[in-house]
Motif scaffolding. Structure first.
Motif, mmCIF file in Angstrom:
data_model
loop_
_atom_site.group_PDB
_atom_site.id
_atom_site.type_symbol
_atom_site.label_atom_id
_atom_site.label_comp_id
_atom_site.label_asym_id
_atom_site.label_seq_id
_atom_site.Cartn_x
_atom_site.Cartn_y
_atom_site.Cartn_z
ATOM 1 N N ALA A 74 0.797 -1.093 0.068
ATOM 2 C CA ALA A 74 0.252 0.064 -0.088
ATOM 3 C C ALA A 74 0.659 1.161 -0.081
ATOM 4 N N PHE A 75 0.318 2.338 -1.019
ATOM 5 C CA PHE A 75 0.978 3.568 -0.791
ATOM 6 C C PHE A 75 -0.204 4.580 -0.633
ATOM 7 N N VAL A 76 0.357 5.466 0.189
ATOM 8 C CA VAL A 76 -0.700 6.648 0.319
ATOM 9 C C VAL A 76 -0.073 7.917 -1.052
ATOM 10 N N VAL A 77 -1.207 8.283 -0.906
ATOM 11 C CA VAL A 77 -0.634 10.012 -2.167
ATOM 12 C C VAL A 77 -1.329 10.941 -1.585
ATOM 13 N N ASP A 78 -1.210 12.110 -1.911
ATOM 14 C CA ASP A 78 -2.319 13.503 -1.461
ATOM 15 C C ASP A 78 -2.722 14.213 -2.024
ATOM 16 N N ASP A 79 -3.418 13.501 -4.015
ATOM 17 C CA ASP A 79 -4.154 13.649 -4.391
ATOM 18 C C ASP A 79 -4.726 12.700 -4.879
ATOM 19 N N LEU A 80 -5.814 11.385 -5.017
ATOM 20 C CA LEU A 80 -5.607 9.801 -5.248
ATOM 21 C C LEU A 80 -6.622 10.717 -7.003
ATOM 22 N N ASP A 81 -7.395 11.538 -7.119
ATOM 23 C CA ASP A 81 -8.136 11.517 -8.614
ATOM 24 C C ASP A 81 -7.024 11.896 -9.395
ATOM 25 N N ALA A 82 -5.555 13.187 -8.992
ATOM 26 C CA ALA A 82 -4.775 12.972 -9.779
ATOM 27 C C ALA A 82 -3.997 12.664 -10.486
ATOM 28 N N GLU A 83 -3.726 11.773 -8.850
ATOM 29 C CA GLU A 83 -2.480 10.201 -9.258
ATOM 30 C C GLU A 83 -3.353 9.060 -10.179
ATOM 31 N N HIS A 84 -4.350 8.657 -10.062
ATOM 32 C CA HIS A 84 -5.512 7.657 -10.829
ATOM 33 C C HIS A 84 -4.957 7.808 -12.697
ATOM 34 N N ALA A 85 -5.208 9.510 -12.758
ATOM 35 C CA ALA A 85 -5.585 10.005 -13.650
ATOM 36 C C ALA A 85 -3.858 9.765 -14.793
ATOM 37 N N ARG A 86 -2.754 10.071 -13.169
ATOM 38 C CA ARG A 86 -1.334 9.890 -13.958
ATOM 39 C C ARG A 86 -0.565 8.730 -14.243
ATOM 40 N N PHE A 87 -1.939 7.901 -13.702
ATOM 41 C CA PHE A 87 -1.208 6.312 -13.532
ATOM 42 C C PHE A 87 -1.511 5.762 -15.487
ATOM 43 N N GLU A 88 -3.398 6.017 -15.624
ATOM 44 C CA GLU A 88 -4.105 6.205 -16.586
ATOM 45 C C GLU A 88 -2.906 6.454 -17.718
ATOM 46 N N ALA A 89 -2.774 7.886 -17.436
ATOM 47 C CA ALA A 89 -1.387 8.251 -19.046
ATOM 48 C C ALA A 89 -0.502 7.355 -18.749
ATOM 49 N N GLU A 90 0.077 6.837 -17.741
ATOM 50 C CA GLU A 90 1.036 6.589 -17.206
ATOM 51 C C GLU A 90 0.413 5.040 -18.692
ATOM 52 N N GLY A 91 -0.226 4.640 -18.541
ATOM 53 C CA GLY A 91 -0.831 2.931 -19.167
ATOM 54 C C GLY A 91 -0.300 1.957 -18.790
ATOM 55 N N LEU A 92 -0.452 2.598 -16.518
ATOM 56 C CA LEU A 92 -0.381 1.582 -16.203
ATOM 57 C C LEU A 92 -1.282 0.872 -15.154
ATOM 58 N N ALA A 93 -2.807 0.672 -15.583
ATOM 59 C CA ALA A 93 -3.609 0.049 -15.821
ATOM 60 C C ALA A 93 -4.021 -0.052 -14.905
ATOM 61 N N PRO A 94 -4.448 1.303 -13.909
ATOM 62 C CA PRO A 94 -5.086 1.106 -12.435
ATOM 63 C C PRO A 94 -6.685 1.115 -12.390
#
Length: 134
Positions: A74-94
């Motif tokens: 588990a990792f914790v982040v400050d802005d979950l929505d932004a990280e989810h969008a970044r993961f999608e843009a990176e092609g990491l398939a969240p």
């Protein structure tokens, strides 16, 4: 008092795993120990000194059977929505964002999160920094 220092997972492709953990969580190589039959790669980021230890067994060609005992990192982040969008843009398939409210509809969630799988299939939970998840 004991102090947690690392968690170890076995990975098939060192370069692919290092790339994933760097792009997803900003983990960089803190140390790399090369032995005759295996390599240990320790990853961390500036957030803390807890490390993820990647064990690469030399000569292994088939994927690991993760079994039914492994849960997740588990990792914790400050802005979950932004990280989810970044993961999608990176092609990491969240996977989809989840608001976990065990009290039912209309109650405040105790956690917001999404899961992602690393290249070897290990499940990773990414949580919004809040409450007990700091």
């Amino acid at each position: 008092m004991a102090k947690a220092i690392h968690s170890m997972i076995r990975v098939l492709d060192e370069a692919r795993s290092i790339d994933f953990y760097d792009r997803a969580f900003g983990l960089k190589i803190a140390d790399r120990l090369d032995f005759e039959n295996f390599t240990l790669v320790y990853l961390r980021n500036p957030e803390n000194d807890f490390e993820l230890e990647l064990t690469v067994n030399k000569g292994r060609a088939e994927p690991y059977d993760l079994g039914d005992g492994y849960g997740h990192l588990a990792f914790v982040v400050d802005d979950l929505d932004a990280e989810h969008a970044r993961f999608e843009a990176e092609g990491l398939a969240p996977r989809k964002l989840v608001a976990f409210a065990p009290g039912g509809p209309g109650t405040d969630p105790i956690a917001r999160f999404f899961f992602v799988a690393d290249p070897d299939g290990y499940q990773i939970e990414v949580l919004q920094r809040a409450g007990r998840y700091q």
